[in-house]
Design a protein around this motif. Structure first.
Motif, mmCIF file in Angstrom:
data_model
loop_
_atom_site.group_PDB
_atom_site.id
_atom_site.type_symbol
_atom_site.label_atom_id
_atom_site.label_comp_id
_atom_site.label_asym_id
_atom_site.label_seq_id
_atom_site.Cartn_x
_atom_site.Cartn_y
_atom_site.Cartn_z
ATOM 1 N N ALA A 247 0.829 -1.201 0.000
ATOM 2 C CA ALA A 247 0.000 0.000 0.000
ATOM 3 C C ALA A 247 0.866 1.255 0.000
ATOM 4 O O ALA A 247 0.565 2.233 -0.697
ATOM 5 N N MET A 248 1.967 1.229 0.781
ATOM 6 C CA MET A 248 2.856 2.389 0.838
ATOM 7 C C MET A 248 3.524 2.622 -0.511
ATOM 8 O O MET A 248 3.653 3.770 -0.962
ATOM 9 N N GLU A 249 3.932 1.558 -1.175
ATOM 10 C CA GLU A 249 4.556 1.677 -2.495
ATOM 11 C C GLU A 249 3.609 2.335 -3.491
ATOM 12 O O GLU A 249 4.039 3.024 -4.421
ATOM 13 N N MET A 250 2.316 2.121 -3.299
ATOM 14 C CA MET A 250 1.318 2.691 -4.208
ATOM 15 C C MET A 250 0.957 4.124 -3.833
ATOM 16 O O MET A 250 0.179 4.769 -4.534
ATOM 17 N N GLY A 251 1.491 4.608 -2.710
ATOM 18 C CA GLY A 251 1.240 5.994 -2.347
ATOM 19 C C GLY A 251 0.313 6.210 -1.173
ATOM 20 O O GLY A 251 -0.092 7.341 -0.900
ATOM 21 N N HIS A 252 -0.063 5.139 -0.466
ATOM 22 C CA HIS A 252 -0.942 5.274 0.694
ATOM 23 C C HIS A 252 -0.094 5.746 1.881
ATOM 24 O O HIS A 252 0.589 4.966 2.532
ATOM 25 N N LEU A 253 -0.145 7.023 2.191
ATOM 26 C CA LEU A 253 0.751 7.630 3.171
ATOM 27 C C LEU A 253 0.552 7.081 4.576
ATOM 28 O O LEU A 253 1.517 6.928 5.342
ATOM 29 N N GLU A 254 -0.685 6.788 4.935
ATOM 30 C CA GLU A 254 -0.964 6.308 6.288
ATOM 31 C C GLU A 254 -0.308 4.958 6.558
ATOM 32 O O GLU A 254 -0.001 4.615 7.708
ATOM 33 N N ALA A 255 -0.077 4.189 5.487
ATOM 34 C CA ALA A 255 0.525 2.866 5.655
ATOM 35 C C ALA A 255 1.904 2.952 6.304
ATOM 36 O O ALA A 255 2.295 2.060 7.074
ATOM 37 N N TYR A 256 2.648 4.012 6.015
ATOM 38 C CA TYR A 256 4.007 4.158 6.550
ATOM 39 C C TYR A 256 4.016 4.173 8.072
ATOM 40 O O TYR A 256 4.850 3.528 8.710
ATOM 41 N N HIS A 257 3.051 4.861 8.670
ATOM 42 C CA HIS A 257 2.989 4.944 10.131
ATOM 43 C C HIS A 257 2.655 3.589 10.745
ATOM 44 O O HIS A 257 3.199 3.233 11.807
ATOM 45 N N TYR A 258 1.812 2.826 10.089
ATOM 46 C CA TYR A 258 1.470 1.503 10.595
ATOM 47 C C TYR A 258 2.640 0.537 10.420
ATOM 48 O O TYR A 258 2.821 -0.384 11.232
#
Length: 267
Positions: A247-258
């Motif tokens: 998800a983070m690779e696709m640009g979902h910023l919130e995924a990084y925090h999780y």
């Protein structure tokens, strides 16, 4: 004497041949059904009217997340015998385009008063109510659209959204399942089914439908993110971290925090 008899027989034989040939030509003509005959004999003005009506019928498309775009599919709807109804429909769609949704709701309601058995206006009013988050009332309009047998499968998707907004997840599941049955490749229907099962705390079923969403749309970053959180709940930490990274690779910023919180990744 023989000559007279011969002449009479010759004439009779010729007459039989003539009648046989005439009947044969008649039987060789194609048989036209009553329906075909009616089409053939239909006045040109009536044929043109039917063709125009078919031309104005909106083409079937998958439901849009943009409800205003869905409304604009019906901007050509009109009633030649009721100009006031046509004007209210036109005004309602125009006001929706300028985000004057309360004004649009009033126009569609006036149109419903003029033609209460016209499914299209119930459908349009239901969409505006959905935008305004009047979920219960939107459900009533969408249900009326279905009762009036509008040839529009999208109504089940939007009624599903209204049911979801009203927290009636069981009925939302029924509506989204209907869309999945009709449109097997529509990723958003699977995604919304997953959200319903998530709300019902049936996490395995929700994970299954998030997976179906991804199978239909491999770029659905939110489905990866949501599936990751549910995998964490069912103690599939490896699967959770894999989905979060995707998800983070696709640009979902919130995924990084999780990822930092659940996967032990230091900043």
């Amino acid at each position: 004497m023989h000559y007279v008899i011969f002449t009479i027989l010759f004439i009779a034989f010729g007459y039989v041949i003539f009648r046989f040939g005439k009947n044969g030509r008649r039987e060789s003509q194609p048989i036209i059904s009553d329906q075909e005959r009616a089409e053939k004999d239909r006045p040109e003005s009536l044929t043109k009217s039917v063709q125009e009506k078919q031309k104005d019928t909106p083409k079937s498309v998958l439901p849009s997340k943009n409800f205003t775009l869905e409304l604009n599919r019906f901007k050509s709807s009109h009633d030649d015998e009721n100009a006031e109804f046509t004007q209210f429909m036109k005004n309602g769609i125009q006001k929706s385009n300028t985000q004057n949704y309360k004004g649009a709701l009033e126009d569609f309601s006036h149109a419903v008063e003029l033609k209460p058995f016209e499914p299209t206006v119930h459908y349009c009013r239901g969409l505006v109510k959905l935008i305004l988050k009047n979920f219960e009332s939107a459900i009533e309009d969408f249900t009326e659209t279905i009762i009036l047998k509008m040839n529009e499968q999208n109504v089940f998707y939007y009624r599903g959204l209204a049911n979801y907004g009203a927290k009636d997840f069981d009925h939302a599941i029924l509506d989204f399942s209907r869309i999945v049955k009709e449109e097997g490749n529509f990723a958003e229907a699977y995604f919304n089914l997953a959200l319903c099962y998530k709300q019902k705390r049936d996490y395995q079923k929700a994970i299954q439908f998030f997976t179906e969403t991804i199978n239909k749309n491999s770029r659905h970053e939110v489905a990866y993110f949501e599936r990751a959180l549910l995998k964490n709940k069912v103690e599939d930490k490896e699967g959770c971290c894999r989905d979060l990274k995707k998800a983070m690779e696709m640009g979902h910023l919130e995924a990084y925090h999780y990822i930092k919180e659940l996967c032990g990744v230091k900043s």
